[in-house]
Design a protein around this motif. Structure first.
Motif, PDB file in Angstrom:
ATOM      1  N   ASN A   1      33.915 -56.573   5.694  1.00 58.51           N
ATOM      2  CA  ASN A   1      33.554 -55.197   6.028  1.00 58.51           C
ATOM      3  C   ASN A   1      32.068 -54.940   5.762  1.00 58.51           C
ATOM      4  O   ASN A   1      31.546 -53.888   6.054  1.00 58.51           O
ATOM      5  CB  ASN A   1      34.413 -54.230   5.197  1.00 58.51           C
ATOM      6  CG  ASN A   1      34.793 -52.983   5.957  1.00 58.51           C
ATOM      7  OD1 ASN A   1      34.631 -52.905   7.181  1.00 58.51           O
ATOM      8  ND2 ASN A   1      35.273 -51.984   5.246  1.00 58.51           N
ATOM      9  N   LEU A   2      31.414 -55.901   5.134  1.00 57.80           N
ATOM     10  CA  LEU A   2      29.965 -55.962   4.903  1.00 57.80           C
ATOM     11  C   LEU A   2      29.437 -54.996   3.843  1.00 57.80           C
ATOM     12  O   LEU A   2      28.246 -54.683   3.808  1.00 57.80           O
ATOM     13  CB  LEU A   2      29.199 -55.821   6.233  1.00 57.80           C
ATOM     14  CG  LEU A   2      29.525 -56.931   7.242  1.00 57.80           C
ATOM     15  CD1 LEU A   2      28.890 -56.654   8.599  1.00 57.80           C
ATOM     16  CD2 LEU A   2      29.052 -58.301   6.734  1.00 57.80           C
TER      17      LEU A   2
ATOM     18  N   SER B   1      42.930 -51.830   3.100  1.00 59.59           N
ATOM     19  CA  SER B   1      42.516 -53.075   2.451  1.00 59.59           C
ATOM     20  C   SER B   1      43.189 -54.309   3.022  1.00 59.59           C
ATOM     21  O   SER B   1      44.311 -54.257   3.521  1.00 59.59           O
ATOM     22  CB  SER B   1      42.833 -52.970   0.960  1.00 59.59           C
ATOM     23  OG  SER B   1      42.470 -54.146   0.283  1.00 59.59           O
TER      24      SER B   1
ATOM     25  N   THR C   1      33.706 -64.590  -4.158  1.00 58.20           N
ATOM     26  CA  THR C   1      34.151 -63.200  -4.258  1.00 58.20           C
ATOM     27  C   THR C   1      35.561 -63.027  -4.816  1.00 58.20           C
ATOM     28  O   THR C   1      35.913 -61.960  -5.294  1.00 58.20           O
ATOM     29  CB  THR C   1      34.086 -62.577  -2.849  1.00 58.20           C
ATOM     30  OG1 THR C   1      34.641 -63.534  -1.931  1.00 58.20           O
ATOM     31  CG2 THR C   1      32.659 -62.250  -2.461  1.00 58.20           C
TER      32      THR C   1
HETATM   33  N1  F0G Z   1      35.677 -61.947  -0.104  1.00 59.72           N
HETATM   34  C1  F0G Z   1      36.816 -61.398  -0.533  1.00 59.72           C
HETATM   35  C2  F0G Z   1      37.649 -62.181  -1.488  1.00 59.72           C
HETATM   36  C3  F0G Z   1      37.206 -60.119  -0.079  1.00 59.72           C
HETATM   37  O1  F0G Z   1      38.326 -59.585  -0.527  1.00 59.72           O
HETATM   38  C4  F0G Z   1      36.397 -59.443   0.849  1.00 59.72           C
HETATM   39  C5  F0G Z   1      36.769 -58.140   1.372  1.00 59.72           C
HETATM   40  C6  F0G Z   1      35.213 -60.070   1.249  1.00 59.72           C
HETATM   41  C7  F0G Z   1      34.885 -61.323   0.755  1.00 59.72           C
HETATM   42  C8  F0G Z   1      34.273 -59.430   2.189  1.00 59.72           C
HETATM   43  O2  F0G Z   1      33.499 -58.469   1.542  1.00 59.72           O
HETATM   44  O3  F0G Z   1      34.069 -56.580   3.019  1.00 59.72           O
HETATM   45  O4  F0G Z   1      32.216 -56.424   1.379  1.00 59.72           O
HETATM   46  O5  F0G Z   1      31.999 -57.882   3.373  1.00 59.72           O
HETATM   47  N2  F0G Z   1      37.870 -57.591   1.173  1.00 59.72           N
HETATM   48  C9  F0G Z   1      38.205 -56.216   1.543  1.00 59.72           C
HETATM   49  C10 F0G Z   1      39.525 -55.819   0.954  1.00 59.72           C
HETATM   50  C11 F0G Z   1      38.039 -55.906   2.961  1.00 59.72           C
HETATM   51  O6  F0G Z   1      40.172 -54.894   1.493  1.00 59.72           O
HETATM   52  O7  F0G Z   1      39.923 -56.364  -0.062  1.00 59.72           O
HETATM   53  P1  F0G Z   1      32.907 -57.258   2.382  1.00 59.72           P
END
Ligand code: F0G
Length: 461
Positions: free
Chosen positions: A260-261, A155, A396
């Motif tokens: 990571n999509l 992560s 997010t």
């Molecule tokens: N925004 C936030 C705040 C995130 O934590 C992540 C991904 C994304 C966007 C991207 O989303 O990977 O689904 O395209 N965080 C992951 C983590 C990789 O380990 O917390 P995604």
């Protein structure tokens, strides 16, 4: 407890894991502990029965009636939509009342993008402060069903914090692998507090992802990164909740950050299933925005190639999306292409300014989330989005996930990290276009009133 019964039983009975590679077409039992197709190595997804023979109006009525229910499953913004999830009706769920995140009208951000209006869906209002909770509730529930003893993830911080919390609720051992020195304090603090074994790796997220996949070959260890299709199942309900909140009025365009999509893949799946069920009659365009220094997906989108080229040393201050080899790129590409969306990248300066603007709406978010508003501004400027378009940006992560970044911006001390080149500190400085630094004042009424006047004059637009 309010049930549609028939559809949920049917969804569960007919559900299976399926290889996304049409040429392979393999499918597997729901209880097979798999992450990728054992035949061809491609990604898996969960096929639930979403044929159109159920009355969409009946589903809408049941889901709305659950808003007034105290059943823990109905209180969750994920399990409320359980007819679309591949779990039996009597499943013991691991929940923190995730989902239920607000949608906000954001006039300051809209004006910044030169849009008439803009809606923000704030996934940072989840129990651990990020969208990850909507997928972690289903993935950890599946871990319990499979009898796993230990759950693990690689992560950039948010997945770790979320997994640590849900593992604690389920009384499972939890190990998280994070790139050392590249995770915000808030995210690290959460994982420590929730009792996870925090393993700091010398390397970046992509290195952590590679190692953790090897670790998950062990039968008792269950991997819950978004390569795990049960994560995607929970995350797809964000599309359902969004449409429910909008009384099923389909937005023209939904914009998400891309790391990571998994998120874009999940939203794409959610919208598609809603359309298959005739709950909506068209798909919104789905666009993905990446940070310039970590944008392999945006690069792929703008090229002739049909294979993603990983970036070895991704760079961005939006550490959540500092990812060079996104696992779910094939699913995300399909969703973007099917809906006529775009994939693009934005600069560090654009992210920093967009983040401050989202703050001015009284909403705020972490840097990765601000790629959305920065990306929308670009898409409006290029004519891809018209000013009257009904746009939703999915935020997010919560602003408090990375308060150091916000403080540095407002103190005019934000610098990009660029180890690959020999740029000077001055070159790496980001302008604090919308800065709002604190002011020191004497403890007198006059000094405070004077300070207020000064603040007002400095921030008059
Ligand atoms: N925004 C936030 C705040 C995130 O934590 C992540 C991904 C994304 C966007 C991207 O989303 O990977 O689904 O395209 N965080 C992951 C983590 C990789 O380990 O917390 P995604």
């Amino acid at each position: 407890m309010i049930e549609t019964g028939k559809l949920q039983r049917a969804a569960q009975a007919a559900a299976k894991q399926r290889c996304i590679n049409a040429a392979c077409g393999a499918s597997f039992d729901l209880h097979a502990r798999l992450y990728v197709c054992p035949n061809c190595g491609d990604l898996l997804d969960v096929a639930v029965r979403t044929t159109a023979d159920e009355d969409p109006e009946g589903l809408r009525t049941v889901w709305t009636s659950r808003l007034a229910s105290f059943d823990p499953r109905d209180r969750s913004g994920v399990w409320r939509y359980r007819e679309l999830l591949p779990f039996a009706a009597d499943t013991h769920i691991v929940t923190l009342s995730e989902g239920n995140t607000p949608i906000y009208d954001a006039p300051v951000s809209a004006a910044y993008c030169e849009l008439d209006a803009l809606t923000l869906k704030h996934q940072g209002c989840n129990p651990t402060g990020s969208f990850k909770d909507t997928g972690m509730t289903t993935a950890v529930t599946q871990a319990v069903i499979l009898g796993a003893r230990t759950v693990v993830c690689a992560s950039t911080g948010n997945t770790a914090a979320s997994l640590a919390a849900y593992a604690a609720r389920a009384e499972l051992q939890c190990a998280i692998l994070v790139p050392r020195g590249q995770v915000s304090h808030a995210k690290l603090a959460q994982s420590l507090d929730y009792g996870a074994a925090v393993l700091e790796l010398d390397g970046n997220f992509d290195d952590a992802m590679r190692v953790i996949r090897e670790l998950a070959e062990d039968e008792e260890i269950y991997l819950v990164n978004s390569i795990n299709p049960f994560r995607i199942e929970g995350q797809k309900t964000v599309a359902v909740e969004l449409l429910h909140q909008r009384n099923w009025r389909v937005p023209d365009h939904v914009v998400v950050p891309g790391g990571n999509l998994g998120n874009s893949s999940a939203l794409g799946k959610g919208f598609k299933e809603l359309k298959d069920l005739r709950l909506i009659d068209r798909l919104p365009r789905l666009s993905v925005v990446q940070a310039e220094g970590a944008a392999p997906f945006a690069t792929l989108f703008g090229s002739e190639s049909d294979m993603l080229r990983p970036i070895e040393r991704p760079q961005t201050l939006a550490t959540a999306i500092k990812i060079g080899a996104p696992v779910s790129w094939k699913k995300a590409l399909q969703a973007v292409l099917e809906t006529g969306g775009r994939a693009l990248s934005v600069s560090e300066q654009e992210i920093a300014d967009a983040k401050a603007i989202i703050g001015r709406d009284g909403v705020g978010c972490e840097p990765a989330s601000a790629t959305t508003v920065a990306g929308i501004k670009r898409l409006v400027a290029s004519g891809d989005i018209g000013s009257e378009t009904d746009v939703v940006a999915v935020l997010t992560g919560h602003i408090l996930k990375d308060s150091d970044y916000a403080i540095d911006y407002h103190l005019n001390q934000l610098y990009t990290i660029d180890s690959a080149t020999s740029r000077t500190k001055e070159d790496r400085h980001l302008a604090s276009t919308y800065s709002n630094p604190p002011a020191r004042v004497k403890a007198t009424k006059d000094a405070i009133l004077e300070g207020l006047l000064r603040h007002q004059s400095e921030h008059r637009d």
